[in-house]
Design a protein around this motif. Sequence first.
Motif, short mmCIF file in Angstrom:
data_model
loop_
_atom_site.label_atom_id
_atom_site.label_comp_id
_atom_site.label_asym_id
_atom_site.label_seq_id
_atom_site.Cartn_x
_atom_site.Cartn_y
_atom_site.Cartn_z
N THR A 1 0.85 -1.19 0.00
CA THR A 1 0.00 0.00 0.00
C THR A 1 0.89 1.23 0.00
O THR A 1 1.85 1.31 0.77
CB THR A 1 -0.91 0.02 1.25
OG1 THR A 1 -1.65 -1.20 1.27
CG2 THR A 1 -1.85 1.20 1.23
N VAL A 2 0.57 2.21 -0.86
CA VAL A 2 1.34 3.44 -0.96
C VAL A 2 0.43 4.60 -0.55
O VAL A 2 -0.68 4.76 -1.06
CB VAL A 2 1.88 3.66 -2.39
CG1 VAL A 2 2.72 4.92 -2.46
CG2 VAL A 2 2.70 2.45 -2.83
N ARG A 3 0.94 5.41 0.37
CA ARG A 3 0.19 6.57 0.86
C ARG A 3 1.03 7.82 0.67
O ARG A 3 2.25 7.75 0.66
CB ARG A 3 -0.18 6.39 2.33
CG ARG A 3 -0.99 5.11 2.57
CD ARG A 3 -1.46 4.98 3.98
NE ARG A 3 -2.58 5.82 4.35
CZ ARG A 3 -3.83 5.68 3.94
NH1 ARG A 3 -4.14 4.73 3.12
NH2 ARG A 3 -4.78 6.49 4.36
N LYS A 4 0.36 8.97 0.52
CA LYS A 4 1.05 10.25 0.37
C LYS A 4 0.56 11.18 1.47
O LYS A 4 -0.63 11.28 1.72
CB LYS A 4 0.75 10.83 -1.01
CG LYS A 4 1.37 12.19 -1.25
CD LYS A 4 1.30 12.66 -2.69
CE LYS A 4 -0.07 12.74 -3.26
NZ LYS A 4 -0.12 13.31 -4.62
N ASN A 5 1.52 11.85 2.11
CA ASN A 5 1.18 12.80 3.15
C ASN A 5 1.05 14.18 2.52
O ASN A 5 2.02 14.71 1.96
CB ASN A 5 2.25 12.80 4.24
CG ASN A 5 1.87 13.65 5.42
OD1 ASN A 5 0.76 14.14 5.53
ND2 ASN A 5 2.82 13.84 6.32
N VAL A 6 -0.13 14.75 2.58
CA VAL A 6 -0.39 16.08 2.04
C VAL A 6 -0.95 16.94 3.16
O VAL A 6 -2.05 16.68 3.66
CB VAL A 6 -1.39 16.02 0.86
CG1 VAL A 6 -1.67 17.41 0.31
CG2 VAL A 6 -0.87 15.11 -0.24
#
Length: 189
Positions: free
Chosen positions: A45-50
């Motif tokens: 799973t790939v997540r991005k912190n924005v």
Amino acid sequence: MTLRLSLAKNDPLRTTFSCPERAIHYTSDTVTLNQPFCGSKATTTVRKNVVGQSLHVGIIEWPANPNDRPAVIVGSRTIEMIKTGLYTSPEKFQVVHGEWYEWQIRESRAQLVPLKVARSQACIATFVTTLTQALFKRKVSAALLIAPEAVHILDDIVISFIYFESRWREREHARSRSWDSGYAAGTTL
């Protein structure tokens, strides 16, 4: 200016990709499920912190059968990674805007090149590792370098990189195991 996403660990399946200067932060985490009689199946799973919020940007489903192709999902769309060489590692894929790109290994490095232009054109993303040694400590640092003109497809680049680099490492590891076993078998004759 080239965007540098530094990896916290030299393992694309379980790391953090970060660029503090631009407040970009991706994380990849892989969970393996052991299934009786079927082997193990894994999901990355790939997540991005924005702005302090963690957003799901993609997933890679690694099948239990090594002959099956993994499913690579960016956002809500599945991208097909198409192997372009019989015995080599290049794989091409289409990004959200319809352009085609290909991950290749050049000089033992993963590099992403656009396919609509001449193959001799410079790559738009490169994976680099650096080994530093001080006394008894060895440190490997890793980073994904992305050209400014490719930042608009950053999610596609990061997720396809994780897929491509992991598959390449797996093939290289299998190749070295077969060479080692062949060498060991040859020495007993």
